[in-house]
Design a protein around this motif. Sequence first.
Motif, short mmCIF file in Angstrom:
data_model
loop_
_atom_site.label_atom_id
_atom_site.label_comp_id
_atom_site.label_asym_id
_atom_site.label_seq_id
_atom_site.Cartn_x
_atom_site.Cartn_y
_atom_site.Cartn_z
N VAL A 113 -8.78 2.29 6.94
CA VAL A 113 -7.82 2.77 5.96
C VAL A 113 -6.45 2.93 6.62
N PHE A 114 -6.43 3.49 7.83
CA PHE A 114 -5.19 3.66 8.58
C PHE A 114 -4.51 2.31 8.80
N GLN A 115 -5.27 1.33 9.24
CA GLN A 115 -4.70 0.01 9.51
C GLN A 115 -4.17 -0.63 8.22
N HIS A 116 -4.92 -0.49 7.14
CA HIS A 116 -4.45 -0.99 5.84
C HIS A 116 -3.15 -0.31 5.44
N ASP A 117 -3.10 1.01 5.60
CA ASP A 117 -1.89 1.77 5.24
C ASP A 117 -0.68 1.29 6.04
N GLN A 118 -0.88 1.04 7.33
CA GLN A 118 0.24 0.59 8.16
C GLN A 118 0.75 -0.77 7.71
N ARG A 119 -0.15 -1.68 7.45
CA ARG A 119 0.25 -3.02 6.99
C ARG A 119 0.97 -2.92 5.65
N ARG A 120 0.44 -2.12 4.75
CA ARG A 120 1.05 -1.95 3.43
C ARG A 120 2.44 -1.33 3.55
N ASP A 121 2.56 -0.27 4.36
CA ASP A 121 3.85 0.40 4.52
C ASP A 121 4.90 -0.53 5.12
N ASN A 122 4.49 -1.42 6.02
CA ASN A 122 5.43 -2.40 6.56
C ASN A 122 6.01 -3.27 5.44
N GLY A 123 5.16 -3.65 4.49
CA GLY A 123 5.63 -4.44 3.35
C GLY A 123 6.63 -3.67 2.51
N PHE A 124 6.38 -2.36 2.34
CA PHE A 124 7.33 -1.55 1.58
C PHE A 124 8.67 -1.48 2.30
N VAL A 125 8.62 -1.22 3.59
CA VAL A 125 9.86 -1.04 4.36
C VAL A 125 10.71 -2.30 4.33
N VAL A 126 10.12 -3.45 4.59
CA VAL A 126 10.93 -4.67 4.63
C VAL A 126 11.42 -5.07 3.25
N ASN A 127 10.86 -4.48 2.21
CA ASN A 127 11.33 -4.74 0.85
C ASN A 127 12.18 -3.61 0.30
N GLY A 128 12.66 -2.74 1.21
CA GLY A 128 13.65 -1.75 0.84
C GLY A 128 13.13 -0.46 0.23
N TRP A 129 11.84 -0.17 0.37
CA TRP A 129 11.28 1.07 -0.15
C TRP A 129 11.26 2.13 0.93
N LEU A 130 11.60 3.36 0.55
CA LEU A 130 11.42 4.52 1.43
C LEU A 130 10.14 5.20 0.99
N VAL A 131 9.23 5.44 1.93
CA VAL A 131 7.95 6.06 1.62
C VAL A 131 7.85 7.38 2.38
N VAL A 132 7.66 8.46 1.65
CA VAL A 132 7.47 9.78 2.25
C VAL A 132 5.99 10.12 2.11
N HIS A 133 5.38 10.45 3.25
CA HIS A 133 3.95 10.77 3.27
C HIS A 133 3.75 12.28 3.38
N ALA A 134 2.71 12.77 2.72
CA ALA A 134 2.35 14.19 2.80
C ALA A 134 0.86 14.30 3.10
N THR A 135 0.49 15.40 3.76
CA THR A 135 -0.90 15.68 4.07
C THR A 135 -1.24 17.09 3.57
N ALA A 136 -2.47 17.51 3.82
CA ALA A 136 -2.90 18.85 3.41
C ALA A 136 -2.03 19.92 4.06
N LEU A 137 -1.57 19.69 5.28
CA LEU A 137 -0.69 20.65 5.95
C LEU A 137 0.59 20.85 5.14
N ASP A 138 1.11 19.77 4.58
CA ASP A 138 2.32 19.86 3.77
C ASP A 138 2.09 20.64 2.48
N ALA A 139 0.88 20.63 1.97
CA ALA A 139 0.59 21.40 0.75
C ALA A 139 0.70 22.89 1.02
N SER A 140 0.33 23.32 2.22
CA SER A 140 0.41 24.74 2.53
C SER A 140 1.82 25.16 2.93
N ARG A 141 2.60 24.21 3.41
CA ARG A 141 4.00 24.48 3.80
C ARG A 141 4.84 23.25 3.45
N PRO A 142 5.22 23.11 2.16
CA PRO A 142 5.85 21.86 1.71
C PRO A 142 7.33 21.71 2.03
#
Length: 166
Positions: free
Chosen positions: A111-140
């Motif tokens: 899943v991690f490797q898929h996410d990295q490959r996918r995010d690379n596609g977003f970046v080179v196509n001009g998308w900004l992607v902000v990621h959040a985890t469970a830690l961010d839910a407790s302190r957003p």
Amino acid sequence: MLGLRDLVAVGDHLVGRSALTTIDGLAASIRPGHRHVRVARAAIELVRVGSESAMETWFRLALVDAGFPEPVLNIDVEDPSGTFLGRVDMAWPEYRIAFEYDGDHHRDREVFQHDQRRDNGFVVNGWLVVHATALDASRPALVFERLRQAFAIRRSSPARSSASAR
């Protein structure tokens, strides 16, 4: 028994992937005069089709409460030629900004490797992607600040290229 956000998460599930009912169906199930009618009606107003997890619902509600525009939920993003880049949890396509909640399953190697490959596609196509985890839910605050920065970048950019998102 459930608070407002939990009711919204249940509603999102019922009208979303499970397709057990519709928002109108949920609204029709509220009986006037019953004890928690106000909170049920308030929850119905916040239910959206498209949320695929309780944490996505939680973050959507928290983002809107923090002053962000309501995002589009779980949309497919394509490059300018129409090639599928990936599906994002939440997005503001007009700004080419995506918000992703990464649960624990994103730590799985494949899943991690898929996410990295996918995010690379977003970046080179001009998308900004902000990621959040469970830690961010407790302190957003930090992840919200990153999202504010993404909006500031996009709002100050005179010419946003058109995003192809469906």
